[in-house]
Write a protein that holds these residues in place. Structure first.
Motif, short mmCIF file in Angstrom:
data_model
loop_
_atom_site.label_atom_id
_atom_site.label_comp_id
_atom_site.label_asym_id
_atom_site.label_seq_id
_atom_site.Cartn_x
_atom_site.Cartn_y
_atom_site.Cartn_z
N MET A 1 0.85 -1.20 0.00
CA MET A 1 0.00 0.00 0.00
C MET A 1 0.88 1.25 0.00
SD MET A 1 -2.88 1.11 2.81
CE MET A 1 -1.84 1.97 3.98
N LYS A 2 0.44 2.26 -0.72
CA LYS A 2 1.16 3.53 -0.72
C LYS A 2 0.68 4.37 0.46
CE LYS A 2 2.26 7.28 -3.75
NZ LYS A 2 1.76 8.15 -4.77
N TYR A 3 1.59 5.08 1.09
CA TYR A 3 1.23 5.94 2.22
C TYR A 3 1.13 7.37 1.73
CZ TYR A 3 1.76 1.85 5.05
OH TYR A 3 1.58 0.61 5.58
N TYR A 4 -0.08 7.81 1.45
CA TYR A 4 -0.33 9.11 0.84
C TYR A 4 -0.14 10.24 1.84
CZ TYR A 4 -2.35 6.02 -2.58
OH TYR A 4 -2.53 5.02 -3.49
N LEU A 5 -0.68 10.02 3.04
CA LEU A 5 -0.52 10.99 4.13
C LEU A 5 0.67 10.52 4.95
CD1 LEU A 5 -1.77 13.33 5.94
CD2 LEU A 5 -2.98 11.49 7.14
N GLU A 6 1.64 11.37 5.10
CA GLU A 6 2.82 10.98 5.88
C GLU A 6 2.41 10.75 7.33
OE1 GLU A 6 7.22 12.56 7.16
OE2 GLU A 6 6.19 13.59 5.52
N GLU A 7 2.69 9.57 7.82
CA GLU A 7 2.28 9.23 9.18
C GLU A 7 3.35 9.68 10.17
OE1 GLU A 7 1.36 5.03 9.16
OE2 GLU A 7 -0.41 5.33 7.90
N ARG A 8 2.90 10.25 11.26
CA ARG A 8 3.84 10.76 12.26
C ARG A 8 4.63 9.65 12.93
NH1 ARG A 8 -0.06 15.45 14.25
NH2 ARG A 8 -1.14 14.66 12.40
N ILE A 9 4.15 8.44 12.75
CA ILE A 9 4.85 7.31 13.33
C ILE A 9 6.23 7.12 12.67
CG2 ILE A 9 4.00 5.48 11.77
CD1 ILE A 9 3.32 3.91 14.39
N ASN A 11 8.35 5.39 10.14
CA ASN A 11 8.31 4.18 9.33
C ASN A 11 6.96 3.48 9.53
OD1 ASN A 11 8.58 1.66 8.23
ND2 ASN A 11 10.58 1.21 9.15
N PRO A 12 6.16 3.34 8.48
CA PRO A 12 4.82 2.73 8.62
C PRO A 12 4.84 1.34 9.24
CG PRO A 12 5.09 3.67 6.43
CD PRO A 12 6.44 3.75 7.10
N GLU A 13 5.95 0.64 9.10
CA GLU A 13 6.03 -0.72 9.66
C GLU A 13 6.05 -0.73 11.18
OE1 GLU A 13 9.24 -2.91 7.87
OE2 GLU A 13 8.46 -2.57 5.85
N LEU A 14 6.25 0.44 11.78
CA LEU A 14 6.27 0.51 13.25
C LEU A 14 4.87 0.41 13.84
CD1 LEU A 14 8.89 3.37 13.81
CD2 LEU A 14 9.19 0.93 14.23
N PHE A 15 3.86 0.62 13.01
CA PHE A 15 2.47 0.56 13.50
C PHE A 15 2.12 -0.88 13.88
CE2 PHE A 15 -2.11 0.39 13.32
CZ PHE A 15 -2.54 1.66 13.69
N THR A 16 1.68 -1.06 15.11
CA THR A 16 1.32 -2.42 15.55
C THR A 16 -0.06 -2.41 16.19
OG1 THR A 16 2.35 -2.05 17.69
CG2 THR A 16 3.69 -3.16 16.02
N GLY A 17 -0.68 -3.59 16.23
CA GLY A 17 -1.94 -3.77 16.95
C GLY A 17 -3.08 -2.97 16.36
N ARG A 18 -4.00 -2.56 17.26
CA ARG A 18 -5.17 -1.76 16.86
C ARG A 18 -6.08 -2.48 15.86
NH1 ARG A 18 -4.68 0.71 21.12
NH2 ARG A 18 -3.28 2.49 21.29
N LYS A 19 -6.04 -3.82 15.87
CA LYS A 19 -6.88 -4.58 14.93
C LYS A 19 -8.36 -4.32 15.18
CE LYS A 19 -4.02 -7.71 12.72
NZ LYS A 19 -2.92 -8.34 13.50
#
Ligand SMILES: Nc1ncnc2c1ncn2[C@@H]1O[C@H](COP(=O)(O)OP(=O)(O)O)[C@@H](O)[C@H]1O
Ligand SMILES: [Mg+2]
Length: 79
Positions: A1-9, A11-19
């Motif tokens: 997936m492309k990350y259109y909005l830059e996430e403050r996190i 590196n997008p791979e750092l996002f965990t959980g929140r399923k």
């Protein structure tokens, strides 16, 4: 997936959980088109991950591109 909005996190791979939250809000976003979804607020103490969740929902929804156009506005409190 492309990350259109830059996430403050960062590196997008750092996002965990929140399923559970993602499942809930992706259904909520789907149901916007059927006018079933009501305005919803996410309340949690600071640094609990509200912004990170919304940024990821934005990117998933923008990437899915199925008739729902997400927008993201960030308002800074006056200091
Ligand atoms: N799902 C997550 N996985 C990994 N790190 C996260 C996650 N959600 C938030 N974080 C990290 O925790 C910190 C606080 O998140 P943030 O979304 O800014 O909280 P809030 O908006 O509730 O104040 C940030 O550094 C963010 O990168
Ligand atoms: Mg925030």
């Amino acid at each position: 997936m492309k990350y259109y909005l830059e996430e403050r996190i960062g590196n997008p791979e750092l996002f965990t959980g929140r399923k559970k939250e993602l499942t809930f809000f992706l259904k909520w976003i789907r149901e916007i088109k059927e006018r079933k979804s009501k305005s919803t607020a996410i309340l949690a103490r600071r640094k609990m991950g509200k912004t990170a969740l919304l940024e990821r929902l934005y990117n998933i929804t923008f990437d899915y591109n199925n008739g729902i156009v997400p927008y993201f506005i960030s308002v800074s409190p006056k200091s």
